[in-house]
Design a protein around this motif. Structure first.
Motif, PDB file in Angstrom:
ATOM      1  N   ILE A  42     -26.814 -42.655 -19.510  1.00  0.00           N
ATOM      2  CA  ILE A  42     -26.810 -41.704 -20.622  1.00  0.00           C
ATOM      3  C   ILE A  42     -25.369 -41.505 -21.081  1.00  0.00           C
ATOM      4  CG2 ILE A  42     -27.222 -39.305 -21.301  1.00  0.00           C
ATOM      5  CD1 ILE A  42     -29.514 -39.253 -19.279  1.00  0.00           C
ATOM      6  N   ASP A  43     -25.142 -41.575 -22.387  1.00  0.00           N
ATOM      7  CA  ASP A  43     -23.814 -41.300 -22.942  1.00  0.00           C
ATOM      8  C   ASP A  43     -23.653 -39.786 -23.039  1.00  0.00           C
ATOM      9  OD1 ASP A  43     -21.547 -40.916 -24.509  1.00  0.00           O
ATOM     10  OD2 ASP A  43     -21.832 -42.820 -25.547  1.00  0.00           O
ATOM     11  N   THR A  44     -22.935 -39.203 -22.090  1.00  0.00           N
ATOM     12  CA  THR A  44     -22.818 -37.746 -22.029  1.00  0.00           C
ATOM     13  C   THR A  44     -22.038 -37.171 -23.204  1.00  0.00           C
ATOM     14  OG1 THR A  44     -20.921 -38.048 -20.549  1.00  0.00           O
ATOM     15  CG2 THR A  44     -23.046 -37.618 -19.519  1.00  0.00           C
ATOM     16  N   GLU A  45     -21.125 -37.962 -23.779  1.00  0.00           N
ATOM     17  CA  GLU A  45     -20.372 -37.487 -24.952  1.00  0.00           C
ATOM     18  C   GLU A  45     -21.317 -37.272 -26.131  1.00  0.00           C
ATOM     19  OE1 GLU A  45     -16.985 -39.636 -26.288  1.00  0.00           O
ATOM     20  OE2 GLU A  45     -15.905 -39.406 -24.396  1.00  0.00           O
ATOM     21  N   VAL A  46     -22.208 -38.227 -26.348  1.00  0.00           N
ATOM     22  CA  VAL A  46     -23.190 -38.105 -27.441  1.00  0.00           C
ATOM     23  C   VAL A  46     -24.118 -36.924 -27.175  1.00  0.00           C
ATOM     24  CG1 VAL A  46     -25.161 -39.226 -28.575  1.00  0.00           C
ATOM     25  CG2 VAL A  46     -23.115 -40.552 -28.021  1.00  0.00           C
ATOM     26  N   LEU A  47     -24.525 -36.779 -25.929  1.00  0.00           N
ATOM     27  CA  LEU A  47     -25.422 -35.691 -25.554  1.00  0.00           C
ATOM     28  C   LEU A  47     -24.783 -34.336 -25.854  1.00  0.00           C
ATOM     29  CD1 LEU A  47     -28.238 -36.110 -24.348  1.00  0.00           C
ATOM     30  CD2 LEU A  47     -27.315 -35.504 -22.122  1.00  0.00           C
ATOM     31  N   MET A  48     -23.510 -34.191 -25.467  1.00  0.00           N
ATOM     32  CA  MET A  48     -22.811 -32.915 -25.681  1.00  0.00           C
ATOM     33  C   MET A  48     -22.556 -32.663 -27.172  1.00  0.00           C
ATOM     34  SD  MET A  48     -22.106 -31.580 -22.592  1.00  0.00           S
ATOM     35  CE  MET A  48     -20.542 -30.749 -22.426  1.00  0.00           C
ATOM     36  N   LYS A  49     -22.327 -33.733 -27.919  1.00  0.00           N
ATOM     37  CA  LYS A  49     -21.992 -33.587 -29.343  1.00  0.00           C
ATOM     38  C   LYS A  49     -23.224 -33.308 -30.198  1.00  0.00           C
ATOM     39  CE  LYS A  49     -20.898 -37.322 -31.669  1.00  0.00           C
ATOM     40  NZ  LYS A  49     -21.844 -37.409 -32.815  1.00  0.00           N
ATOM     41  N   ASP A  50     -24.342 -33.972 -29.876  1.00  0.00           N
ATOM     42  CA  ASP A  50     -25.518 -33.909 -30.752  1.00  0.00           C
ATOM     43  C   ASP A  50     -26.593 -32.929 -30.310  1.00  0.00           C
ATOM     44  OD1 ASP A  50     -24.323 -35.800 -32.298  1.00  0.00           O
ATOM     45  OD2 ASP A  50     -25.494 -37.497 -31.561  1.00  0.00           O
ATOM     46  N   TYR A  51     -26.548 -32.450 -29.081  1.00  0.00           N
ATOM     47  CA  TYR A  51     -27.582 -31.536 -28.601  1.00  0.00           C
ATOM     48  C   TYR A  51     -27.442 -30.185 -29.302  1.00  0.00           C
ATOM     49  CZ  TYR A  51     -30.449 -28.847 -25.299  1.00  0.00           C
ATOM     50  OH  TYR A  51     -31.402 -28.037 -24.733  1.00  0.00           O
ATOM     51  N   GLN A  52     -28.517 -29.723 -29.918  1.00  0.00           N
ATOM     52  CA  GLN A  52     -28.468 -28.531 -30.752  1.00  0.00           C
ATOM     53  C   GLN A  52     -28.028 -27.282 -29.989  1.00  0.00           C
ATOM     54  OE1 GLN A  52     -28.931 -28.597 -34.137  1.00  0.00           O
ATOM     55  NE2 GLN A  52     -28.164 -26.499 -34.031  1.00  0.00           N
ATOM     56  N   GLU A  53     -28.425 -27.159 -28.729  1.00  0.00           N
ATOM     57  CA  GLU A  53     -28.036 -25.967 -27.969  1.00  0.00           C
ATOM     58  C   GLU A  53     -26.519 -25.893 -27.805  1.00  0.00           C
ATOM     59  OE1 GLU A  53     -29.195 -23.421 -23.950  1.00  0.00           O
ATOM     60  OE2 GLU A  53     -29.951 -25.468 -24.177  1.00  0.00           O
ATOM     61  N   PHE A  54     -25.879 -27.042 -27.626  1.00  0.00           N
ATOM     62  CA  PHE A  54     -24.420 -27.060 -27.540  1.00  0.00           C
ATOM     63  C   PHE A  54     -23.788 -26.710 -28.889  1.00  0.00           C
ATOM     64  CE2 PHE A  54     -24.873 -29.499 -23.577  1.00  0.00           C
ATOM     65  CZ  PHE A  54     -23.898 -28.869 -22.808  1.00  0.00           C
ATOM     66  N   LYS A  55     -24.406 -27.178 -29.965  1.00  0.00           N
ATOM     67  CA  LYS A  55     -23.909 -26.825 -31.301  1.00  0.00           C
ATOM     68  C   LYS A  55     -23.999 -25.319 -31.528  1.00  0.00           C
ATOM     69  CE  LYS A  55     -25.112 -31.219 -33.536  1.00  0.00           C
ATOM     70  NZ  LYS A  55     -25.934 -31.856 -34.585  1.00  0.00           N
ATOM     71  N   ASP A  56     -25.129 -24.737 -31.132  1.00  0.00           N
ATOM     72  CA  ASP A  56     -25.314 -23.290 -31.275  1.00  0.00           C
ATOM     73  C   ASP A  56     -24.315 -22.521 -30.402  1.00  0.00           C
ATOM     74  OD1 ASP A  56     -27.364 -23.856 -33.004  1.00  0.00           O
ATOM     75  OD2 ASP A  56     -28.967 -23.432 -31.580  1.00  0.00           O
ATOM     76  N   PHE A  57     -24.079 -23.054 -29.216  1.00  0.00           N
ATOM     77  CA  PHE A  57     -23.104 -22.443 -28.302  1.00  0.00           C
ATOM     78  C   PHE A  57     -21.714 -22.419 -28.934  1.00  0.00           C
ATOM     79  CE2 PHE A  57     -19.689 -23.691 -25.365  1.00  0.00           C
ATOM     80  CZ  PHE A  57     -19.623 -22.586 -24.537  1.00  0.00           C
TER      81      PHE A  57
END
Length: 209
Positions: A42-57
């Protein structure tokens, strides 16, 4: 005597065959164990960048940071104006007034410094707790996903990459991201807009024209 020797030879032959069969079976098992590992990454950078909960955070704590910054800047401007007023009024209002006013401003300056420090600590503590909680939930989700799908290993790439090369067919990033978004939609009750939705929107607009 010959019959006994023939019988003994037959027993030894049977034992040798059984041993050979067992060794082949063990070799086959070990080959299966080493060759049947199911892995992915899993590309964790993509996960952190695109995951909506992180965006909301990030949006939540940016708003919090901006509010604190504006309040501290407003306090600093008022303090600076009072310092200038002291400098202008010192001669006309006398030394005693100036000394009292200066003592007040020094106490205020310390209060403002304490306030800024407390704000920074509050911001760092709250954001760290919420971020750690999100990361913990994500790790738990991936762990359960790995168990459910029968993976032996799921690696993570990104800043602290543990995979130097892998075929794209082993990339689970988008699949896990979609599942996380589905879970987040159920939690928040709102639709998560992703990049995949953009082409559909464009097509609808063109159709209307």
């Amino acid at each position: 005597m010959k019959k006994i020797m023939v019988l003994v030879a037959a027993v030894f032959t049977l034992m040798a065959c059984n041993k050979e069969t067992a060794e082949k079976g063990n070799d086959s098992k070990s080959a299966e164990q080493t060759g049947a590992l199911k892995t992915a990454y899993i590309d964790t950078e993509v996960l952190m960048k695109d995951y909506q909960e992180f965006k909301d955070f990030e949006a939540k704590f940016k708003t919090m940071s901006d509010k604190m910054k504006n309040e501290l800047e407003s306090d600093a401007r008022r303090f600076q104006n009072d310092v200038l007023d002291l400098q202008k009024s010192a001669q006309t209002k006398g030394m005693e007034w100036a000394q009292k006013r200066q003592a007040e401003l020094e106490r205020r300056q310390q209060t403002l410094a304490d306030k800024e420090q407390n704000y920074m600590k509050k911001f760092q503590d709250e954001s760290a707790v919420e971020r750690d909680s999100m990361v913990s939930r994500m790790k738990k989700f991936i762990k359960n996903y790995g168990k459910e799908k029968g993976y032996d290993y799921i690696y993570g790439t990104g800043d602290a990459a543990s995979v130097l090369y892998a075929k794209e067919q082993y990339d689970l990033t988008q699949e896990v991201l979609d599942l996380l978004h589905k879970q987040y939609e159920e939690k928040t009750g709102r639709k998560v807009e992703t990049e995949k939705d953009e082409p559909a929107k464009t097509e609808k607009k063109e159709t209307k024209k």
